[in-house]
Motif scaffolding. Structure first.
Motif, PDB file in Angstrom:
ATOM      1  N   TYR A   1     -10.597   1.408   3.602  1.00  0.00           N
ATOM      2  CA  TYR A   1     -10.328   1.229   2.179  1.00  0.00           C
ATOM      3  C   TYR A   1     -10.280  -0.255   1.822  1.00  0.00           C
ATOM      4  O   TYR A   1     -10.896  -0.694   0.851  1.00  0.00           O
ATOM      5  CB  TYR A   1      -9.008   1.921   1.831  1.00  0.00           C
TER       6      TYR A   1
ATOM      7  N   SER B   1      -3.076   3.887  -2.611  1.00  0.00           N
ATOM      8  CA  SER B   1      -3.133   2.912  -3.692  1.00  0.00           C
ATOM      9  C   SER B   1      -2.659   1.566  -3.166  1.00  0.00           C
ATOM     10  O   SER B   1      -1.698   1.503  -2.403  1.00  0.00           O
ATOM     11  CB  SER B   1      -2.255   3.366  -4.855  1.00  0.00           C
TER      12      SER B   1
ATOM     13  N   LYS C   1      -0.531   6.708  -8.674  1.00  0.00           N
ATOM     14  CA  LYS C   1      -1.958   6.749  -8.319  1.00  0.00           C
ATOM     15  C   LYS C   1      -2.142   7.306  -6.904  1.00  0.00           C
ATOM     16  O   LYS C   1      -3.027   8.121  -6.663  1.00  0.00           O
ATOM     17  CB  LYS C   1      -2.561   5.351  -8.425  1.00  0.00           C
ATOM     18  N   ALA C   2      -1.302   6.872  -5.974  1.00  0.00           N
ATOM     19  CA  ALA C   2      -1.404   7.372  -4.596  1.00  0.00           C
ATOM     20  C   ALA C   2      -1.113   8.864  -4.528  1.00  0.00           C
ATOM     21  O   ALA C   2      -1.690   9.572  -3.712  1.00  0.00           O
ATOM     22  CB  ALA C   2      -0.459   6.592  -3.684  1.00  0.00           C
TER      23      ALA C   2
ATOM     24  N   GLU D   1      -4.559  10.159  -5.669  1.00  0.00           N
ATOM     25  CA  GLU D   1      -5.745   9.749  -4.921  1.00  0.00           C
ATOM     26  C   GLU D   1      -5.513   9.622  -3.422  1.00  0.00           C
ATOM     27  O   GLU D   1      -6.448   9.403  -2.669  1.00  0.00           O
ATOM     28  CB  GLU D   1      -6.273   8.429  -5.493  1.00  0.00           C
TER      29      GLU D   1
ATOM     30  N   GLU E   1       3.306   2.633 -11.044  1.00  0.00           N
ATOM     31  CA  GLU E   1       1.940   3.111 -11.321  1.00  0.00           C
ATOM     32  C   GLU E   1       1.151   3.303 -10.027  1.00  0.00           C
ATOM     33  O   GLU E   1       0.396   4.262  -9.887  1.00  0.00           O
ATOM     34  CB  GLU E   1       1.218   2.150 -12.267  1.00  0.00           C
ATOM     35  N   ALA E   2       1.332   2.403  -9.070  1.00  0.00           N
ATOM     36  CA  ALA E   2       0.648   2.530  -7.781  1.00  0.00           C
ATOM     37  C   ALA E   2       1.126   3.776  -7.036  1.00  0.00           C
ATOM     38  O   ALA E   2       0.332   4.484  -6.414  1.00  0.00           O
ATOM     39  CB  ALA E   2       0.873   1.279  -6.937  1.00  0.00           C
TER      40      ALA E   2
ATOM     41  N   ILE F   1       0.856  -1.184   0.000  1.00  0.00           N
ATOM     42  CA  ILE F   1       0.000   0.000   0.000  1.00  0.00           C
ATOM     43  C   ILE F   1       0.889   1.230   0.000  1.00  0.00           C
ATOM     44  O   ILE F   1       1.825   1.330   0.805  1.00  0.00           O
ATOM     45  CB  ILE F   1      -0.914   0.051   1.242  1.00  0.00           C
TER      46      ILE F   1
END
Length: 110
Positions: free
Chosen positions: A58, A99, A92-93, A96, A88-89, A41
């Protein structure tokens, strides 16, 4: 772009990273119900204690339970990551706030 429509500098972005496992509770064939899977995470805010409730919600909202965090640390920037999915994660985090990457292979089954 982030919520403020300002570009994010990925080279200067600290990110909290957690490693652990959780049991999958749903029956949608994405994962095997009752099996444990490892996860990573990425969390944009670097204070673990203030994030635990949000992280748990989540994961539970996505069908995970019996969550165990086994390791955590800070990544100073994206250059510390070599795997394309984890990169990519991380990105994204940044956008957002959080992730999750789940390993496709179960650790154990019931």
């Amino acid at each position: 772009m982030n919520n403020d429509d300002k570009p994010i500098n990925l080279m200067e972005s600290k990110m909290l990273i957690l490693n652990g496992s959780a049991e999958y509770m749903l029956t949608n064939n994405e994962h095997v119900q009752g099996s444990r899977y490892g996860f990573n995470i990425f969390v944009k805010k670097d204070d673990l204690n203030s994030q635990l409730a949000d992280i748990e919600k989540y994961l539970v909202d996505r069908g995970w339970d019996n969550i165990e965090i086994t390791d955590n640390g800070l990544i100073e920037n994206i250059e510390g990551i070599n795997h394309a999915i984890l990169i990519e994660a991380f990105k994204k985090a940044q956008h957002e706030g959080l992730s999750v990457v789940v390993n496709n292979n179960a650790i154990e089954s019931n």
